[in-house]
Design a protein around this motif. Structure first.
Motif, PDB file in Angstrom:
ATOM      1  N   CYS A  73      39.271  40.133  34.606  1.00  0.00           N
ATOM      2  CA  CYS A  73      39.428  39.540  35.926  1.00  0.00           C
ATOM      3  C   CYS A  73      40.898  39.653  36.275  1.00  0.00           C
ATOM      4  N   VAL A  74      41.205  40.291  37.374  1.00  0.00           N
ATOM      5  CA  VAL A  74      42.594  40.470  37.790  1.00  0.00           C
ATOM      6  C   VAL A  74      42.675  40.204  39.282  1.00  0.00           C
ATOM      7  N   SER A  75      43.577  39.313  39.653  1.00  0.00           N
ATOM      8  CA  SER A  75      43.663  38.825  41.024  1.00  0.00           C
ATOM      9  C   SER A  75      42.291  38.214  41.354  1.00  0.00           C
ATOM     10  N   ASP A  76      41.597  38.722  42.367  1.00  0.00           N
ATOM     11  CA  ASP A  76      40.269  38.203  42.698  1.00  0.00           C
ATOM     12  C   ASP A  76      39.175  39.234  42.478  1.00  0.00           C
ATOM     13  N   LYS A  77      39.439  40.207  41.589  1.00  0.00           N
ATOM     14  CA  LYS A  77      38.469  41.255  41.303  1.00  0.00           C
ATOM     15  C   LYS A  77      38.049  41.199  39.832  1.00  0.00           C
ATOM     16  N   VAL A  78      36.885  41.798  39.538  1.00  0.00           N
ATOM     17  CA  VAL A  78      36.369  41.861  38.173  1.00  0.00           C
ATOM     18  C   VAL A  78      36.094  43.320  37.840  1.00  0.00           C
ATOM     19  N   TYR A  79      36.591  43.749  36.680  1.00  0.00           N
ATOM     20  CA  TYR A  79      36.400  45.123  36.233  1.00  0.00           C
ATOM     21  C   TYR A  79      35.759  45.123  34.856  1.00  0.00           C
ATOM     22  N   GLU A  80      34.861  46.085  34.636  1.00  0.00           N
ATOM     23  CA  GLU A  80      34.269  46.310  33.321  1.00  0.00           C
ATOM     24  C   GLU A  80      35.048  47.456  32.693  1.00  0.00           C
ATOM     25  N   LEU A  81      35.673  47.212  31.543  1.00  0.00           N
ATOM     26  CA  LEU A  81      36.409  48.261  30.847  1.00  0.00           C
ATOM     27  C   LEU A  81      35.742  48.543  29.509  1.00  0.00           C
ATOM     28  N   LYS A  82      35.795  49.805  29.110  1.00  0.00           N
ATOM     29  CA  LYS A  82      35.226  50.239  27.833  1.00  0.00           C
ATOM     30  C   LYS A  82      36.244  51.117  27.128  1.00  0.00           C
ATOM     31  N   GLU A  83      35.910  51.535  25.922  1.00  0.00           N
ATOM     32  CA  GLU A  83      36.794  52.383  25.131  1.00  0.00           C
ATOM     33  C   GLU A  83      37.322  53.549  25.969  1.00  0.00           C
ATOM     34  N   GLY A  84      38.638  53.708  25.978  1.00  0.00           N
ATOM     35  CA  GLY A  84      39.277  54.784  26.732  1.00  0.00           C
ATOM     36  C   GLY A  84      39.791  54.353  28.095  1.00  0.00           C
ATOM     37  N   ASP A  85      39.304  53.237  28.614  1.00  0.00           N
ATOM     38  CA  ASP A  85      39.783  52.737  29.908  1.00  0.00           C
ATOM     39  C   ASP A  85      41.097  51.984  29.722  1.00  0.00           C
ATOM     40  N   TYR A  86      41.894  51.941  30.785  1.00  0.00           N
ATOM     41  CA  TYR A  86      43.126  51.155  30.749  1.00  0.00           C
ATOM     42  C   TYR A  86      43.399  50.567  32.117  1.00  0.00           C
ATOM     43  N   ILE A  87      44.222  49.529  32.133  1.00  0.00           N
ATOM     44  CA  ILE A  87      44.581  48.852  33.372  1.00  0.00           C
ATOM     45  C   ILE A  87      46.047  48.432  33.301  1.00  0.00           C
ATOM     46  N   PHE A  88      46.760  48.611  34.410  1.00  0.00           N
ATOM     47  CA  PHE A  88      48.126  48.124  34.553  1.00  0.00           C
ATOM     48  C   PHE A  88      48.066  46.834  35.349  1.00  0.00           C
ATOM     49  N   ILE A  89      48.749  45.801  34.868  1.00  0.00           N
ATOM     50  CA  ILE A  89      48.795  44.508  35.564  1.00  0.00           C
ATOM     51  C   ILE A  89      50.263  44.164  35.787  1.00  0.00           C
ATOM     52  N   ASN A  90      50.648  44.024  37.035  1.00  0.00           N
ATOM     53  CA  ASN A  90      52.043  43.755  37.373  1.00  0.00           C
ATOM     54  C   ASN A  90      52.409  42.311  37.074  1.00  0.00           C
ATOM     55  N   SER A  91      53.677  42.007  37.153  1.00  0.00           N
ATOM     56  CA  SER A  91      54.148  40.644  36.875  1.00  0.00           C
ATOM     57  C   SER A  91      53.572  39.662  37.891  1.00  0.00           C
ATOM     58  N   ASN A  92      53.320  38.446  37.409  1.00  0.00           N
ATOM     59  CA  ASN A  92      52.819  37.343  38.224  1.00  0.00           C
ATOM     60  C   ASN A  92      51.473  37.614  38.895  1.00  0.00           C
ATOM     61  N   VAL A  93      50.642  38.470  38.294  1.00  0.00           N
ATOM     62  CA  VAL A  93      49.281  38.708  38.772  1.00  0.00           C
ATOM     63  C   VAL A  93      48.341  38.020  37.783  1.00  0.00           C
ATOM     64  N   LYS A  94      47.517  37.109  38.283  1.00  0.00           N
ATOM     65  CA  LYS A  94      46.626  36.363  37.383  1.00  0.00           C
ATOM     66  C   LYS A  94      45.561  37.289  36.807  1.00  0.00           C
ATOM     67  N   HIS A  95      45.224  37.023  35.523  1.00  0.00           N
ATOM     68  CA  HIS A  95      44.237  37.860  34.863  1.00  0.00           C
ATOM     69  C   HIS A  95      43.654  37.158  33.637  1.00  0.00           C
ATOM     70  N   ALA A  96      42.472  37.616  33.234  1.00  0.00           N
ATOM     71  CA  ALA A  96      41.769  37.111  32.057  1.00  0.00           C
ATOM     72  C   ALA A  96      41.019  38.275  31.430  1.00  0.00           C
ATOM     73  N   ILE A  97      40.753  38.159  30.116  1.00  0.00           N
ATOM     74  CA  ILE A  97      40.002  39.192  29.412  1.00  0.00           C
ATOM     75  C   ILE A  97      38.895  38.518  28.609  1.00  0.00           C
ATOM     76  N   ILE A  98      37.663  39.008  28.800  1.00  0.00           N
ATOM     77  CA  ILE A  98      36.499  38.453  28.120  1.00  0.00           C
ATOM     78  C   ILE A  98      35.807  39.567  27.344  1.00  0.00           C
ATOM     79  N   ASN A  99      35.657  39.383  26.045  1.00  0.00           N
ATOM     80  CA  ASN A  99      34.977  40.362  25.210  1.00  0.00           C
ATOM     81  C   ASN A  99      33.483  40.367  25.544  1.00  0.00           C
ATOM     82  N   GLU A 100      32.921  41.569  25.688  1.00  0.00           N
ATOM     83  CA  GLU A 100      31.487  41.710  25.941  1.00  0.00           C
ATOM     84  C   GLU A 100      30.840  42.602  24.888  1.00  0.00           C
TER      85      GLU A 100
END
Length: 128
Positions: A73-100
Motif C-alpha cells: 500500500c503506497v499513498s492511496d493505492k494498492v499494488y500486488e508485487l511478486k518475485e522480480g517486481d520492484y517499487i520506488f517510494i519517495n521520502s514522506n510517502v506513506k506505505h505498508a507491506i503485507i506478506n501474501e
C-alpha cells in the motif's frame, strides 16, 4: 576508510523490524554508513502473516522482491508485487507491506537523510 568488502547474507545478524505494529518481520543490514557507504542495502524476511504497517520516513527506498508475493500500500493505492517486481517510494510517502505467501524476501535500498526516524500511522492497508 573501506575500499570494499565481501560477505555472505547468512553471516549477517537478523533482527526484528522495529516499526510499531510489525509482525513476523525481520531485517538484515548488509551495507551501511558504517561501511563508508552513502546508502544502505537491507534484506527483509516476512514470515507467514508478516506485516510492516503503514508508516512514513524521510529516506527514499527501493524495494526489490526476490521471493514470494506481497501487497504494497503506497499513498492511496494498492499494488500486488511478486518475485522480480520492484517499487520506488519517495521520502514522506506513506506505505505498508503485507506478506501474501509462506515467506516473503526483498531487498531494500535507502539513502541516509539527517533524520532516519520512522513514524507509524494509525491506518490500515486496504486489503482488497
Amino acid at each position: 576508510m573501506v575500499d570494499y568488502f565481501v560477505s555472505n547474507i547468512k553471516e549477517v545478524k537478523m533482527d526484528r523490524v522495529l516499526v510499531n505494529g510489525s509482525k513476523n518481520a525481520f531485517i538484515q543490514w548488509l551495507v551501511t554508513k558504517e561501511n563508508d557507504s552513502n546508502y544502505a542495502v537491507r534484506k527483509f524476511t516476512l514470515l507467514k502473516d508478516g506485516i510492516i504497517p503503514m508508516h512514513i520516513h524521510k529516506y527514499q527506498e527501493t524495494v526489490v522482491v526476490t521471493k514470494g508475493k506481497c501487497k504494497v500500500c503506497v499513498s492511496d493505492k494498492v499494488y500486488e508485487l511478486k518475485e522480480g517486481d520492484y517499487i520506488f517510494i519517495n521520502s514522506n510517502v506513506k506505505h505498508a507491506i503485507i506478506n501474501e505467501s509462506d515467506q516473503l524476501e526483498f531487498f531494500c535500498i535507502i539513502d541516509y537523510p539527517d533524520d532516519m526516524s520512522i513514524t507509524t500511522l494509525n491506518e490500515d492497508c486496504n486489503k482488497k
